[in-house]
Each structure stands twice: as structure tokens, then as C-alpha cells.
Design an enzyme around this catalytic site. Structure first.
Site, mmCIF file in Angstrom:
data_model
loop_
_atom_site.group_PDB
_atom_site.id
_atom_site.type_symbol
_atom_site.label_atom_id
_atom_site.label_comp_id
_atom_site.label_asym_id
_atom_site.label_seq_id
_atom_site.Cartn_x
_atom_site.Cartn_y
_atom_site.Cartn_z
ATOM 1 N N LYS A 65 24.969 31.428 41.957
ATOM 2 C CA LYS A 65 25.274 30.042 41.577
ATOM 3 C C LYS A 65 24.100 29.108 41.874
ATOM 4 C CE LYS A 65 30.081 30.239 40.921
ATOM 5 N NZ LYS A 65 31.405 29.723 40.954
ATOM 6 N N LYS A 111 31.191 39.198 34.204
ATOM 7 C CA LYS A 111 32.576 38.852 34.557
ATOM 8 C C LYS A 111 33.077 37.662 33.730
ATOM 9 C CE LYS A 111 33.212 36.029 38.133
ATOM 10 N NZ LYS A 111 34.133 35.174 38.864
ATOM 11 N N LYS A 165 35.313 31.095 34.777
ATOM 12 C CA LYS A 165 35.778 29.758 34.398
ATOM 13 C C LYS A 165 34.633 28.897 33.884
ATOM 14 C CE LYS A 165 39.412 28.762 37.776
ATOM 15 N NZ LYS A 165 38.796 28.915 39.103
HETATM 16 N N1 AQP Z 1 36.979 37.944 35.777
HETATM 17 C C1 AQP Z 1 37.852 38.048 36.772
HETATM 18 N N2 AQP Z 1 38.623 39.154 36.890
HETATM 19 C C2 AQP Z 1 39.534 39.281 37.902
HETATM 20 N N3 AQP Z 1 39.729 38.324 38.832
HETATM 21 C C3 AQP Z 1 38.991 37.197 38.760
HETATM 22 N N4 AQP Z 1 38.938 36.073 39.506
HETATM 23 C C4 AQP Z 1 38.005 35.242 39.005
HETATM 24 N N5 AQP Z 1 37.434 35.786 37.923
HETATM 25 C C5 AQP Z 1 38.022 37.001 37.738
HETATM 26 C C6 AQP Z 1 39.800 35.816 40.661
HETATM 27 O O1 AQP Z 1 40.526 34.621 40.400
HETATM 28 C C7 AQP Z 1 40.803 33.975 41.640
HETATM 29 C C8 AQP Z 1 40.511 32.507 41.550
HETATM 30 O O2 AQP Z 1 39.158 32.346 41.302
HETATM 31 P P1 AQP Z 1 38.353 31.059 41.750
HETATM 32 O O3 AQP Z 1 39.122 29.849 41.591
HETATM 33 O O4 AQP Z 1 37.668 31.340 43.025
HETATM 34 O O5 AQP Z 1 37.481 31.030 40.621
HETATM 35 P P2 AQP Z 1 36.042 31.223 40.418
HETATM 36 O O6 AQP Z 1 35.535 32.452 41.079
HETATM 37 O O7 AQP Z 1 35.360 29.939 40.562
HETATM 38 O O8 AQP Z 1 36.367 31.409 38.911
HETATM 39 P P3 AQP Z 1 35.682 32.210 37.977
HETATM 40 O O9 AQP Z 1 36.569 32.362 36.811
HETATM 41 O O10 AQP Z 1 35.151 33.417 38.632
HETATM 42 O O11 AQP Z 1 34.553 31.232 37.543
HETATM 43 P P4 AQP Z 1 33.080 30.984 38.051
HETATM 44 O O12 AQP Z 1 32.534 32.308 38.524
HETATM 45 O O13 AQP Z 1 32.455 30.483 36.835
HETATM 46 O O14 AQP Z 1 33.185 29.953 39.121
HETATM 47 C C9 AQP Z 1 39.983 34.695 42.700
HETATM 48 O O15 AQP Z 1 40.837 35.551 43.431
HETATM 49 C C10 AQP Z 1 38.996 35.495 41.905
HETATM 50 O O16 AQP Z 1 38.614 36.677 42.567
#
Ligand code: AQP
Length: 343
Positions: free
Chosen positions: A118, A200, A203
Site C-alpha cells: 500500500k 486479489k 475493494k
Molecule cells: N479477495 C479476497 N478474498 C477473500 N477474502 C478477502 N478479504 C478481502 N479481500 C478478499 C477479507 O475481507 C475482510 C475485510 O477486508 P478489509 O475490510 O480489511 O478489506 P481490505 O483488505 O481493505 O479490502 P480489500 O477488498 O482487500 O481491499 P484493498 O486491498 O484494496 O484494501 C478481511 O477478512 C479480508 O481478509
């Protein structure tokens, strides 16, 4: 707390109110919270303070925080079985983070994969982005959570929470914190992007059409996104760890998670499929069936924001009843004088 509740394992997990919640978040985390909530004593937290580690539009963050609460309830979080609350409503989390900062070596934080990933995306890296896993440790260990159900991407952070809890216990010669365990699902622990099955589903990129299926997407959009999913030039519909076949594998993993079938049953279901086009449509169909009722319940819940706020206020009170006394005891162990303490 009833005696039945106190004999249950305690669970804590969180989700950020930023970006669009997608089927990766749902299948990797939220659905498992819902499935097991009756067997456990649960604390589910909308981690708005974590969202602030990268710049947010304030009005949008407020809107998304309430919207996420409605999505979680629509997904089946039951306030009579689980405490649902907003992180910033319970100040113990931020205070606990400060105290844990004082026992956490900075090298542990610099090693975190998510920090490395990040920070390259930011013009200015906030101190909070580095400190994020310490706040996460406070979130978890202030509740003496035994289990932390998360997707695979969060495993490293939960392991750091374990290290921090153990370090505190060791430094203060006291088995004070429960050392938590990550609980990673067998299916859909890492749902991959539909536009790029080597990355992956995230979001951050969920607004890019084709990357993710968002939980509130309408059926036409879901079908469109699956039909465009990246696959390969072959025809074989089988699970595979060959990177070349990651797109088909991801579609099969999604289908397996949604239907709760075994890999053999999944492959049998597709034995008569006419190529990848057929596979994509059938995966889209089961996903549409899964998300339709969630989207409908969400719409109803959003019609009564005052009720949502009341539920979240009750959740914050229940959460504080556990974490505030734990924080006070932590301060006492560390040598701070508590207000009104005469000794
Ligand atoms: N791709 C995924 N597959 C399975 N589980 C996932 N999680 C996130 N992405 C995947 C799980 O969702 C929960 C909440 O996540 P978070 O709010 O911590 O979200 P994050 O990591 O900010 O969200 P994203 O979607 O991964 O977005 P980015 O990386 O863009 O910030 C957690 O239990 C996470 O493991």
C-alpha cells in the site's frame, strides 16, 4: 453475560467501510461470521479508523460506514447473537493501540506485506499506514478474542497480533492477553480479480468495471462481469494450480464456495459444460442467487437510518463493556495511575 455465552469461544473480526464490499470480502470473511455466529460470542467491527490510514472523502466515509452496517445486517449478522459496532465509537481501541505501540518493535511493522504494497501506491505515507497492524492488534486482543475469521490476506496481520499479545504477556510476566488464532476458510480464502486472476479481488479496484462483483450489484451487471472474466485459451474445466489457468480456477473456487460443494462435485457439475462461456454463465447464476436477497434486505434496512444508528449505539455499549475494563487493567499493569486510584 449468560453462563452459556461465557463458555463460547470469543470471536473478533473487522471490515473497513471504504470502497465497495465485494464477493471476496463476503465469501472470505462475512459469510463465515454469519454461519458460525450462534456457536460463538462475536464482536464484529466496522473499522473506520483503519480506513483513515489513506485519505478519504469525509462525507463519503460517513455514508459508507452506515451503508456497510446495513450490508452486514442484510448478510445475516444478527444483533441478538453478535455485537456489531463502529470502531471509533469505542475509544479504548485507539488508546489500546498507543499502549501496544510502546511494546511493538518497529521492524515488525516494516516487514508487513500490506504496508509494502500500500505504501508504494501513496504519495505520502502516513505514520498510521505503518501502525495499522498495531491498531488491529488492539481491536482483537482487548476483547480476549480466541478466533479471528479473516481472508488469507489478513493472516500476516493476525499473526502479528499474536506476537504483540505474547510480547506484552512476556514483558509484564503476566498471562494477560489471550493469544488469538487466525481462522481462514477452506474455500474462497483469496478470491482473485475477474479482470486479472493473478491479483486479489480488492475493494480499492472494485469501482473498475470487470474487476469485482460487488455485493449490491444488480443481476445484469453480475452476468456482464462474469462473461468478461479473464480465462485462458483452453477448454478444460478443472481445478488447477497452474498460473496459466488461474482464471478458470478462480471461477471454480467461487462456484465451490457459493454452493458449498466438494471439488469433485464441482467438476462433475461442469462435465457437460460447453466451454468457458457456459462456465461463466453458471457461476454468475449461483452468485446472483446468493446476492439477490442480501441486496433486497439492504434496501429495506437503508430506509430506516435511525434504527441502524440505534443498533450501532447498542453495539458500541456492549463492546465498551468488554474492552474498557480490559484497557483499564492493561494500564494498571503498565504502571499508569487510574483516575480516582488512591494507591
Ligand atoms: N479477495 C479476497 N478474498 C477473500 N477474502 C478477502 N478479504 C478481502 N479481500 C478478499 C477479507 O475481507 C475482510 C475485510 O477486508 P478489509 O475490510 O480489511 O478489506 P481490505 O483488505 O481493505 O479490502 P480489500 O477488498 O482487500 O481491499 P484493498 O486491498 O484494496 O484494501 C478481511 O477478512 C479480508 O481478509
Amino acid at each position: 453475560m449468560s453462563s452459556e455465552q461465557s463458555s463460547k469461544k470469543r470471536v473478533f473480526s473487522g471490515i473497513q467501510p471504504t470502497g465497495n464490499i465485494h464477493i471476496g470480502n463476503y465469501l472470505g470473511a462475512v459469510r463465515n461470521w454469519v454461519i458460525h455466529q450462534k456457536e460463538k460470542e462475536n464482536f464484529f467491527c466496522i473499522v473506520d479508523l483503519h480506513s483513515l490510514t489513506v485519505k478519504q472523502d469525509p462525507d463519503e466515509l460517513r455514508r459508507q460506514t452506515r451503508s456497510l452496517a446495513a450490508i452486514l445486517l442484510a448478510s445475516g449478522i444478527d444483533p441478538s447473537a453478535s455485537t456489531l459496532f463502529i470502531q471509533s465509537h469505542v475509544a479504548a481501541h485507539a488508546e489500546g493501540c498507543w499502549l501496544l505501540n510502546c511494546v511493538t518493535p518497529i521492524g515488525w511493522l516494516q516487514r508487513m506485506t500490506q504496508f509494502k504494497d500500500k505504501s508504494v501506491q501513496q504519495e505520502t505515507i502516513s505514520a498510521a499506514l505503518l501502525d495499522y497492524p498495531v491498531l488491529q492488534a488492539a481491536d482483537i486482543i482487548l476483547y480476549d478474542a480466541h478466533e479471528v475469521p479473516v481472508g488469507e490476506d489478513q493472516k500476516q496481520h493476525v499473526e502479528l497480533s499474536r506476537d504483540i499479545a505474547q510480547r506484552f504477556n512476556h514483558l509484564y510476566e503476566h498471562e494477560f492477553f489471550v493469544v488469538p488464532e487466525p481462522v481462514i476458510p477452506k474455500s474462497a480464502a483469496r478470491v482473485m480479480g475477474l479482470d486479472d486472476p493473478t491479483a486479489k479481488m480488492a475493494k480499492t479496484y472494485a469501482h473498475v468495471r470487470g474487476h469485482a462483483v460487488r455485493l449490491l450489484d444488480e443481476p445484469d451487471e453480475i452476468m456482464y462481469v462474469f462473461k468478461r472474466a479473464v480465462t485462458d485459451s483452453g477448454r478444460e474445466i478443472r481445478f488447477s494450480d497452474d498460473p496459466e489457468r488461474a482464471g478458470v480456477n478462480n471461477l471454480l473456487e467461487i462456484y465451490k464456495a457459493v454452493t458449498s460443494k466438494t471439488p469433485e462435485e464441482v467438476e462433475r457439475d461442469f462435465a457437460d459444460a460447453r466451454g468457458y462461456g457456459d462456465l461463466k454463465v453458471r457461476v454468475a447464476e449461483v452468485v446472483i442467487e446468493m446476492v439477490n436477497p442480501i441486496r433486497e434486505r439492504y434496501k429495506t434496512l437503508m430506509e430506516d437510518p435511525a434504527k441502524l444508528d440505534r443498533l450501532l449505539a447498542i453495539g458500541a455499549e456492549q463492546a465498551a463493556a468488554v474492552s474498557v475494563p480490559k484497557l483499564a487493567e492493561m494500564k494498571r499493569i503498565m504502571g499508569l495511575v487510574l483516575p480516582g486510584e488512591s494507591r
